[in-house]
Structure formats: C-alpha cells, structure tokens
Design an enzyme around this catalytic site. Sequence first.
Site, short mmCIF file in Angstrom:
data_model
loop_
_atom_site.label_atom_id
_atom_site.label_comp_id
_atom_site.label_asym_id
_atom_site.label_seq_id
_atom_site.Cartn_x
_atom_site.Cartn_y
_atom_site.Cartn_z
N GLY A 163 -1.37 0.02 1.83
CA GLY A 163 -1.30 -1.26 1.12
C GLY A 163 -1.88 -1.11 -0.26
N ASN A 164 -1.56 -2.06 -1.10
CA ASN A 164 -2.02 -2.04 -2.50
C ASN A 164 -3.56 -2.11 -2.56
OD1 ASN A 164 -1.90 -2.09 -5.30
ND2 ASN A 164 -0.37 -3.73 -5.38
N GLY A 210 -6.99 -3.57 -2.77
CA GLY A 210 -7.45 -4.91 -2.41
C GLY A 210 -6.66 -5.59 -1.31
N GLY A 225 -6.95 -5.05 1.90
CA GLY A 225 -7.75 -5.24 3.11
C GLY A 225 -7.72 -4.04 4.06
N THR A 259 -11.15 -3.23 5.81
CA THR A 259 -11.50 -4.17 6.90
C THR A 259 -10.68 -3.85 8.13
OG1 THR A 259 -11.76 -5.81 5.17
CG2 THR A 259 -11.75 -6.64 7.43
N TYR A 264 -9.23 5.77 -14.55
CA TYR A 264 -8.96 4.46 -15.14
C TYR A 264 -9.33 4.41 -16.63
CZ TYR A 264 -7.65 2.56 -10.60
OH TYR A 264 -7.01 2.30 -9.42
N GLN A 291 -4.47 13.19 -8.91
CA GLN A 291 -3.51 13.32 -7.79
C GLN A 291 -3.70 14.64 -7.05
OE1 GLN A 291 -2.39 9.55 -8.25
NE2 GLN A 291 -1.96 10.83 -6.50
N GLU A 312 -7.06 5.74 5.93
CA GLU A 312 -6.67 4.84 4.86
C GLU A 312 -5.82 5.64 3.87
OE1 GLU A 312 -10.06 2.89 3.21
OE2 GLU A 312 -8.89 1.82 1.71
N GLU A 335 -12.73 -0.41 -11.72
CA GLU A 335 -11.48 -1.18 -11.73
C GLU A 335 -11.52 -2.40 -12.65
OE1 GLU A 335 -10.41 -0.06 -7.06
OE2 GLU A 335 -11.25 -2.01 -7.53
P1 DGT Z 1 -8.88 -2.32 0.36
O1 DGT Z 1 -9.82 -2.28 1.52
O2 DGT Z 1 -7.45 -2.48 0.77
O3 DGT Z 1 -9.30 -3.28 -0.69
O4 DGT Z 1 -8.93 -0.88 -0.27
P2 DGT Z 1 -10.16 -0.09 -0.83
O5 DGT Z 1 -10.93 -0.87 -1.77
O6 DGT Z 1 -10.95 0.55 0.26
O7 DGT Z 1 -9.34 1.05 -1.54
P3 DGT Z 1 -8.33 0.89 -2.74
O8 DGT Z 1 -6.96 0.67 -2.28
O9 DGT Z 1 -8.87 -0.11 -3.66
O10 DGT Z 1 -8.43 2.38 -3.34
C1 DGT Z 1 -9.59 2.81 -4.01
C2 DGT Z 1 -9.27 3.15 -5.46
O11 DGT Z 1 -8.61 4.42 -5.51
C3 DGT Z 1 -8.35 2.17 -6.14
O12 DGT Z 1 -8.81 1.95 -7.45
C4 DGT Z 1 -7.00 2.85 -6.16
C5 DGT Z 1 -7.36 4.29 -6.21
N1 DGT Z 1 -6.42 5.22 -5.57
C6 DGT Z 1 -6.38 5.60 -4.28
N2 DGT Z 1 -5.44 6.55 -4.09
C7 DGT Z 1 -4.86 6.77 -5.28
C8 DGT Z 1 -3.84 7.64 -5.76
O13 DGT Z 1 -3.25 8.45 -5.03
N3 DGT Z 1 -3.57 7.56 -7.10
C9 DGT Z 1 -4.18 6.71 -7.94
N4 DGT Z 1 -3.82 6.70 -9.23
N5 DGT Z 1 -5.15 5.87 -7.55
C10 DGT Z 1 -5.48 5.91 -6.23
#
Ligand code: DGT
Length: 228
Positions: free
Chosen positions: A25-26, A28, A30, A33, A67, A78, A104, A172
């Site tokens: 999922g994108n 944020g 979830g 959780t 970022y 990557q 995840e 972020e």
């Molecule tokens: P959630 O619980 O769905 O809110 O997800 P989080 O907060 O545990 O994780 P998420 O989706 O925000 O990922 C952590 C950060 O890592 C987020 O800024 C996106 C980044 N990220 C993860 N994998 C990749 C990737 O393969 N490429 C890039 N550019 N960013 C990635």
Amino acid sequence: MSNIKNITTVARSLTKRPFRVSIEGNIGSGKSTCIKHFEKYNIVETHPEPIQEWRNVSGHNLLGLLYSDLNKWSFAFQHYVHLSRLKIQTSPPSSPNVTVKMFERSVQNSRHCFVENAKKQNFLHDPQYQVLLTWFDYTEKNLDISLDLIVYLRTTPEVVWERMMNRGRAEESEVPLEYLQQVHESYENWLSFPDVGCEVLTIDANRDIKFVIEDLERYTYKILGGNH
Ligand code: DGT
C-alpha cells in the site's frame, strides 16, 4: 490457476517454505498497523519495513538523502531496498513453528512499483534502470522470491498525504501530494497486471483503521494461507 501460481505452489511444497504474504500500500496506508495485528499469532513471523536500517547505512541516512534529492539518490536507495527486502523475503523462518511469513512490501514492489515510478519520473536514467532490472531478473531466476498472497491496502492519495503530514516523519515533511499520486498510480498499474504471480486481496484502507481491522479478521483464514 495460472502457470505462475502453479509453479509457486509446487515450489512451496518442495521447499516447505512458509506461506508468504506481502502487505502492500501507499505511504501512510496503515501497513504497520496491519502487520502488528498479526503479531499475536505464534505461527506468523512479521517483518515491518526496516526503516531504521535505511536511516543508518554506515552513518548515512539514505531515506533522508532520497527525499532531499530524488534524482541523485533513487539509484542507491533502490539498490539498498532490493537487498533489505531480499534478506527478509528469503531468510529461513526463525522457528519450526512458523508457517506464515508476513512482510511490509516486497522485492516485487521495489521492481514493479517504486523502480517503475522512478523511471517514469526520470529519477532514474535508463542505464541505472537497466542495472536494477538486471538485478531483479537475476534474483527472480536464481532464488525463490515468490509470493503467495498480496494484501493491498488501497487508498486515495489525498487521504494518505494528510495522514503522512499528520504523523510528521522528518524525512517526509516536504513530500508533495503529487509524489503520492505517482506511487498510487504505480501500485494500480502493477496490481492490475493480468498475472501478478499470486492472489491479491484488496482492502479499502481509506476507512477508519477499526474497519480495516474488521476486514483483516474476516479474511484471517485467507491471509494466513489456511494455516489458522
Ligand atoms: P504505513 O504503516 O502504511 O504508514 O507505512 P510505514 O510508515 O510503515 O512505511 P511507508 O510506506 O511510509 O514507507 C517508509 C518510507 O520508505 C516512505 O517514505 C516510503 C519509503 N519507501 C519504501 N520503499 C521504497 C522504495 O522502494 N522506493 C522509494 N523511493 N521509497 C520507498
């Protein structure tokens, strides 16, 4: 059942590896959780995204660098993501009781979602993109990285952008809505491939988390591959 699914099922029964579930999922949506919810099952080994590792690569905060300049750092990021996801996805289970491995995002996510998006947005030049594809192809042909189920926490970019801003993760803070729209589009493209390689269970994750948890409970049998 498609050929890839057949091969996956056969590979799993031959190696007796655990059922593999990727929570997708994108930003944020979830995912954390959702993963936490399944920690209570002792047959499930859970792997949240190793963000702390990405924040300290021999003293470098790769996530912060990414970022700060997506053009400059997407290639290195990557690469590192590929390695960390590969370790999680293929490591043997921590105990013989574990019959389900839940993580995840996945190596497939890196390839088909973030790398595709980075190429599309010109964060990756073609030679860099080709190097990453070569790594993925080599990995896919030589190691069993197959997935058994993808749980897709589907959201709209506006909803997750607001959540992301509210949670206030330092790296972020400058990420624009447009970036989440691009990631969303990459997810939608990837998960609508005619053959993703496994079943995709889509859950509406725009809703309050308690409704998402209700769905997770309703689908627990499927999410745990009939192991519960
Ligand atoms: P959630 O619980 O769905 O809110 O997800 P989080 O907060 O545990 O994780 P998420 O989706 O925000 O990922 C952590 C950060 O890592 C987020 O800024 C996106 C980044 N990220 C993860 N994998 C990749 C990737 O393969 N490429 C890039 N550019 N960013 C990635």
